[in-house]
Design an enzyme around this catalytic site. Sequence first.
Site, PDB file in Angstrom:
ATOM      1  N   THR A   1      -2.820   0.470  -4.223  1.00  0.00           N
ATOM      2  CA  THR A   1      -3.307   1.624  -3.490  1.00  0.00           C
ATOM      3  C   THR A   1      -4.668   2.058  -4.013  1.00  0.00           C
ATOM      4  OG1 THR A   1      -2.708   3.874  -2.776  1.00  0.00           O
ATOM      5  CG2 THR A   1      -2.164   3.265  -5.048  1.00  0.00           C
TER       6      THR A   1
ATOM      7  N   ASP B   1      -0.327   4.997   1.039  1.00  0.00           N
ATOM      8  CA  ASP B   1      -0.590   5.922   2.145  1.00  0.00           C
ATOM      9  C   ASP B   1      -0.487   5.200   3.485  1.00  0.00           C
ATOM     10  OD1 ASP B   1      -1.178   7.729   0.118  1.00  0.00           O
ATOM     11  OD2 ASP B   1      -3.324   7.233   0.150  1.00  0.00           O
TER      12      ASP B   1
ATOM     13  N   ASP C   1       0.850  -1.188   0.000  1.00  0.00           N
ATOM     14  CA  ASP C   1       0.000   0.000   0.000  1.00  0.00           C
ATOM     15  C   ASP C   1       0.895   1.251   0.000  1.00  0.00           C
ATOM     16  OD1 ASP C   1      -2.211   1.707   0.339  1.00  0.00           O
ATOM     17  OD2 ASP C   1      -2.043   1.577   2.530  1.00  0.00           O
TER      18      ASP C   1
ATOM     19  N   ASP D   1      -1.865  -0.482   6.018  1.00  0.00           N
ATOM     20  CA  ASP D   1      -2.107   0.068   7.348  1.00  0.00           C
ATOM     21  C   ASP D   1      -3.578   0.024   7.732  1.00  0.00           C
ATOM     22  OD1 ASP D   1      -2.556   2.087   5.344  1.00  0.00           O
ATOM     23  OD2 ASP D   1      -2.726   3.558   6.977  1.00  0.00           O
TER      24      ASP D   1
END
Length: 353
Positions: free
Chosen positions: A248, A161, A159, A294
């Site tokens: 993403t 961000d 990912d 995250d």
Amino acid sequence: MDRETQNRMDSDTRLRMADSVPRADDLDAEDNTETEGPEPEEECCDEASPSESVVRERSSSLPPTPRECDEPTTRESKSGTAQPKTEPPCPDADKPPCPDADKPPCPDADKAQSAEAQAAQPADAQAAQPAGAAGPTPDSTTADTCVARKPPKLRVLVDMDGVLADFEGAAFKLWRATYPDEPFVAPENRRGYYIKQQYASLRADLGEKMVGIYTTAKFFTDMEPLPGAIDAIKEMTQMADTEVLFCTTSLRTFDNCLPEKYGWIRQYLGPEFVDKIIIIRDKTLVDGHLLFDDKDTITGLKEKPSWEHILMSTAHNKDVVLPPPKQRLESWGHDWKSILERKRQELACNNVQ
Ligand SMILES: [Mg+2]
């Protein structure tokens, strides 16, 4: 003797001589009598014709011709006489000797030896064989051998961000610069995945103000890389049998987000990494073995994604309790390589057939 008596005697003599010389039709009659007579009984009661018996009888007087596949075996006939055993046809001289005619045909000797040699190798050695190296093919597997095929290339999804780029730090920095007099949430106090919701909890209108912050032009461009992220990705990309892709999500207001994410990858990793970007809202649909992300809960159309989720630790998910065996990575300074190695071994084990 008078003349008449002499003539009569000469005539009788010629007649007797003529009867003692066989005529042509008499000879033909003799030949027909011989060929049409009953055939003599054969001493041997086998099925061979008389002519074959003659050939065999003549052949038996010759020394036997050696054959590689002949076995010095005999079997008893009903009469107790040793008879030569019927042999299978002699194969090509270049091939191995004939197997026992009473047994099923041997498997391909080369394949059998290859399978045995492969089974004798350690599993690690088998897994380390390069593509195209001599090794077992699926059709060489036998019922009593277990061989490992080369495991697939490890595909790691990463990912952006909160994993590569410091989204939370950029949002806090721009918030404080834009709204210095408004309430704020310090980065270490962030909780929950959606920053808009936490700001909205401070005051209802602050949620939409925060949306305005991360949709500002150059917001994604100005994000700093998280510590160790760039070096880790470059090293991971160089690892053998490893493929790294960036997985993403774009904002729905994508006018700035999309081009800026592409520019960020190009700026910090290089233009050759741009081809590795996957922009998708449903990550469950992407095939991979590992996903570093995250977001603590990732759902989508696919109930059981192909990847294993490794939760990238950050302030907003640090209170999330992961059900075992789910795993997290505290930072890129921690041992991310052991996670890849563990997954690689799992793939190798699952690839044993
Ligand atoms: Mg993220």
